[in-house]
Design a protein around this motif. Structure first.
Motif, short mmCIF file in Angstrom:
data_model
loop_
_atom_site.label_atom_id
_atom_site.label_comp_id
_atom_site.label_asym_id
_atom_site.label_seq_id
_atom_site.Cartn_x
_atom_site.Cartn_y
_atom_site.Cartn_z
N GLY A 1 -18.74 29.37 47.51
CA GLY A 1 -19.90 29.51 46.66
C GLY A 1 -21.14 30.09 47.26
O GLY A 1 -22.21 29.99 46.65
N ARG B 1 -24.07 26.42 45.59
CA ARG B 1 -23.14 25.87 44.62
C ARG B 1 -23.64 24.52 44.12
O ARG B 1 -24.54 23.91 44.73
CB ARG B 1 -21.74 25.68 45.20
CG ARG B 1 -21.61 24.52 46.17
CD ARG B 1 -20.16 24.23 46.53
NE ARG B 1 -19.38 23.92 45.35
CZ ARG B 1 -18.05 23.98 45.30
NH1 ARG B 1 -17.37 24.36 46.38
NH2 ARG B 1 -17.41 23.67 44.21
N LYS C 1 -19.32 27.09 41.77
CA LYS C 1 -19.79 27.84 42.93
C LYS C 1 -20.70 28.97 42.47
O LYS C 1 -20.81 29.24 41.27
CB LYS C 1 -18.60 28.39 43.71
CG LYS C 1 -17.60 27.32 44.12
CD LYS C 1 -16.46 27.85 44.94
CE LYS C 1 -15.55 28.78 44.17
NZ LYS C 1 -14.36 29.20 44.97
#
Length: 683
Positions: free
Chosen positions: A391, A395, A408
């Motif tokens: 991510g 995230r 993410k």
């Protein structure tokens, strides 16, 4: 730009050419305000009335008999000379959501009724409207596993003219949107290649309390975007009902405006172990990916508390968390007492599918504003930058909840008085199946979705990681079998004990060592518990070995959480058509062979992973339906190679510019990681 894209699309269709790969990359790089509009142009482009002739009715109204599950390995359409023949021009006349025809290896299908129920997003299926599926399946090769084509046959309406086969195959160019994906470690074994979804080699989950970033399980819904941290922004949308004034934050502002908080949490895909259900009692699974066992890992996350971000934007998070305040100007049809719990925190991500639709999800607002809920706007993982597969640069982390609820590449936060209407990760009663119910949305048996809820908190889970599945061991020291594994329960429930058996569940004893080196609040036990035990062989077992006979064991763990929830033994009563919240006993079959050198263990997963094959298996130790590298070995030109030939393996050179990962796992670094107890975290 939009007008140009539209007319380019029109021109491409007029000459029978469609190209998606380049448009996918473009859609991920343009301003988000335009992405939805671009998605509309692309997603509906195949249906634009400018170049579609008058639609013809389907020649065959009968969609075929009910889906038969006896043959889950179908790789070519049936010969159907009884059905009418269509030209490629006829096919292109039906290239919209209102009338969607596709072809595959000479067969023609009318999948109009299935568009809204497509598990991989309806916009992705519409890319193939009026075109050849094989072009797209050569990228999304999980469709080649066999049962997909069996299901597709119910939509069969005819055959494509033989002279148009090559025309259909050459009419679409589908660029590879995954070329810029990050390199991966081979011990994160792919359950699907594109998008990449990889599970950790099972026996490695107990080598460190914190799962290394390099082999932490990876779940991608789309290609992995490359986001410049200087360009990143988190947008919090206006919500006057809760006092929020919308604004955006740069990555630097997230790091400087709010104190960094660390929390240890398991991440587990809602569909982990879904392969256990595929072929069970002849029933196929249509979820993706088909996880085997190890879409579960444990990490230390760092970032800003999500409640702090919402407070900064004007929300009285303490007042709402304590129930002293409620939303203004909204009414819940169930009554005011439900209004607070029905509010959801919606997330939108930067990653998007080829037509431009971003990944979205939601979770309960009360979880996000709970002072002990540890919900984070996260930018660190195991003391390092978030890797791209996890991510980067930011995230959502919602501890105790399914991985799908923790998007993410986080781009937007929006509070709304309802949940995100996702098709994925919904728990179904056993009487609802995909072929007869979920192939239409909403499903016929429960159109109000009363019994079909989205998975949030996950059930109690444990998995034996050692001995290795299908392994062979030599005579053991002190006639003991060493058992290692992991246990966890969602929603913050801790693990009370783990019961173990080596005879398939006939007799049990509790693990003598439960390992959890982090201190968490009683109702915030988000990190997993590792268990270790030395199980003594019975006199009967020892006598068999002393005679030179091979001893067959079935090793099982059964976790009990702090609320005395316990894992079920049999998957059948809990079977659900999405393959989510799977937590029955994982059964490890292992032989003790006195002919092997003492102390030696043969680990098939290690051998397979080293040779580029998938090493993990479902709970029975084998696949009910041949795995075939999740369909990739059945695809054209695959050649049966191992998965190492299908994605970039991490090297010292290609990870230089990748955040949060190295080419090799630095096990000592992860074994020395620590996390402050919860009372020392900023609040």
């Amino acid at each position: 730009i939009l007008e140009c894209l539209f007319w380019l699309r029109v021109a491409a269709m007029r000459i029978g050419q469609k190209s998606w790969g380049a448009l996918s990359h473009a859609a991920q790089r343009v301003n988000r305000r335009h992405a939805a509009a671009i998605a509309g142009v692309i997603g509906a482009g195949a249906a634009a009335p400018v170049f579609c002739r008058e639609q013809k009715p389907a020649a065959i109204q009968d969609k075929g008999s009910s889906f038969k599950v006896e043959d889950l390995q179908k790789f070519a359409p049936d010969s159907r000379p009884d059905l009418p023949t269509f030209s490629f021009s006829d096919l292109q006349d039906h290239a919209s959501s209102e009338s969607c025809w596709v072809t595959f290896r000479g067969a023609v299908y009318d999948v109009t009724d299935f568009v809204t129920a497509h598990p991989g997003e309806s916009s992705r299926l519409l890319m193939a409207a009026g075109a050849d599926l094989e072009t797209f399946w050569n990228v999304y090769r999980l469709h080649y596993r066999g049962h997909i084509l069996s299901f597709l046959e119910k939509y069969r309406i005819g055959n494509l003219k033989a002279e148009d086969l090559q025309v259909a195959r050459g009419a679409v160019t589908f660029g590879d949107a995954f070329e810029d994906d990050p390199p991966r470690h081979p011990d994160c074994q792919p359950a699907t290649m594109k998008p990449f979804c990889g599970e950790t080699r099972l026996d490695l989950l107990t080598d460190s309390y914190f799962t290394p970033n390099e082999i932490f399980y990876k779940r991608n819904h789309h290609s992995v975007p490359r986001i410049d941290p200087e360009d990143y922004e988190l947008v919090v949308e206006d919500c006057p009902e809760l006092g929020i004034k919308g604004r955006s934050f740069t990555l630097e502002e997230l790091k400087t405006l709010f104190p960094k908080v660390e929390t240890v949490s398991v991440m587990q895909c809602a569909g982990n172990r879904g392969e256990d259900y595929h072929g069970l009692d002849g029933k196929p699974m249509f979820n993706s990916p088909h996880w085997n066992v190890a879409a579960i890992s444990n990490a230390k996350y760092g970032g800003a508390r999500m409640r702090d971000v919402l407070k900064y934007c004007g929300m009285d998070v303490d007042g709402h968390a304590l129930g002293h305040k409620s939303a203004v100007g909204t009414k819940n049809p169930l009554g005011e007492q439900y209004a607070q719990q029905d509010w959801h925190c919606h997330f939108e991500s930067y990653d998007a599918c080829e037509p431009g639709d971003p990944y979205c999800g939601s979770t309960f607002l009360d979880k996000v504003i709970d002072p002990f809920g540890d919900a984070l706007v996260c930018y660190e993982m195991n003391g390092r930058e978030l890797p791209r597969d996890h991510g980067y640069p930011v995230r959502a982390v919602i501890p105790g909840h399914a991985g799908a609820r923790q998007p993410k590449f986080l781009h937007k936060i929006d509070l709304r008085p309802y949940a995100h209407p996702t098709l994925q990760c919904r728990g179904m009663p056993p009487n609802i199946d995909f072929e007869n119910d979920l192939a239409h949305w909403p499903p016929k048996k429960d159109p109000t979705l009363r019994t079909i809820q989205t998975v949030q908190e996950m059930p109690v889970q444990s998995i034996v990681c050692w001995p290795p599945q299908n392994g062979t061991m030599g005579k053991q020291q002190n006639d003991e079998i060493e058992i290692r594994g992991v246990a966890w329960s969602g929603g913050g429930s801790g693990i009370y004990r783990v019961d173990l058996s080596i005879d398939g569940g006939k007799s049990w004893e509790a693990a003598d060592q439960l390992h959890k080196p982090v201190v968490q609040h009683r109702r915030s036990q988000f990190g997993w518990t590792q268990f270790f035990h030395k199980y003594k062989l019975t006199d009967e077992m020892k006598a068999k070995i002393s005679k030179g006979e091979k001893l067959k064991l079935e090793v099982i763990s059964k976790a009990v959480d702090a609320q005395f929830n316990v894992q079920p033994d049999d998957p059948r009563p809990h079977w659900n058509s999405r393959g989510v919240a799977v937590n029955h006993w994982y059964r490890v079959k292992v032989d003790v062979d006195p002919k092997y050198p003492a102390g030696m263990t043969h680990n098939p997963a290690l051998v397979k992973s080293s040779s580029g094959q998938f090493g993990n298996t479902p709970y029975t130790g084998s696949h009910s339906v041949p795995w075939n590298e999740a369909g990739w070995n059945m695809a054209p030109k695959s050649g049966g190679e191992g998965h190492k030939n299908w994605y970039k393996i991490a090297t010292k050179e290609n990870v230089k510019n990748e955040p949060g990962i190295q080419a090799d796992v630095d096990w000592e670094y992860y074994r020395k990681l620590e996390c402050k107890p919860y009372w020392e975290q900023p609040r």
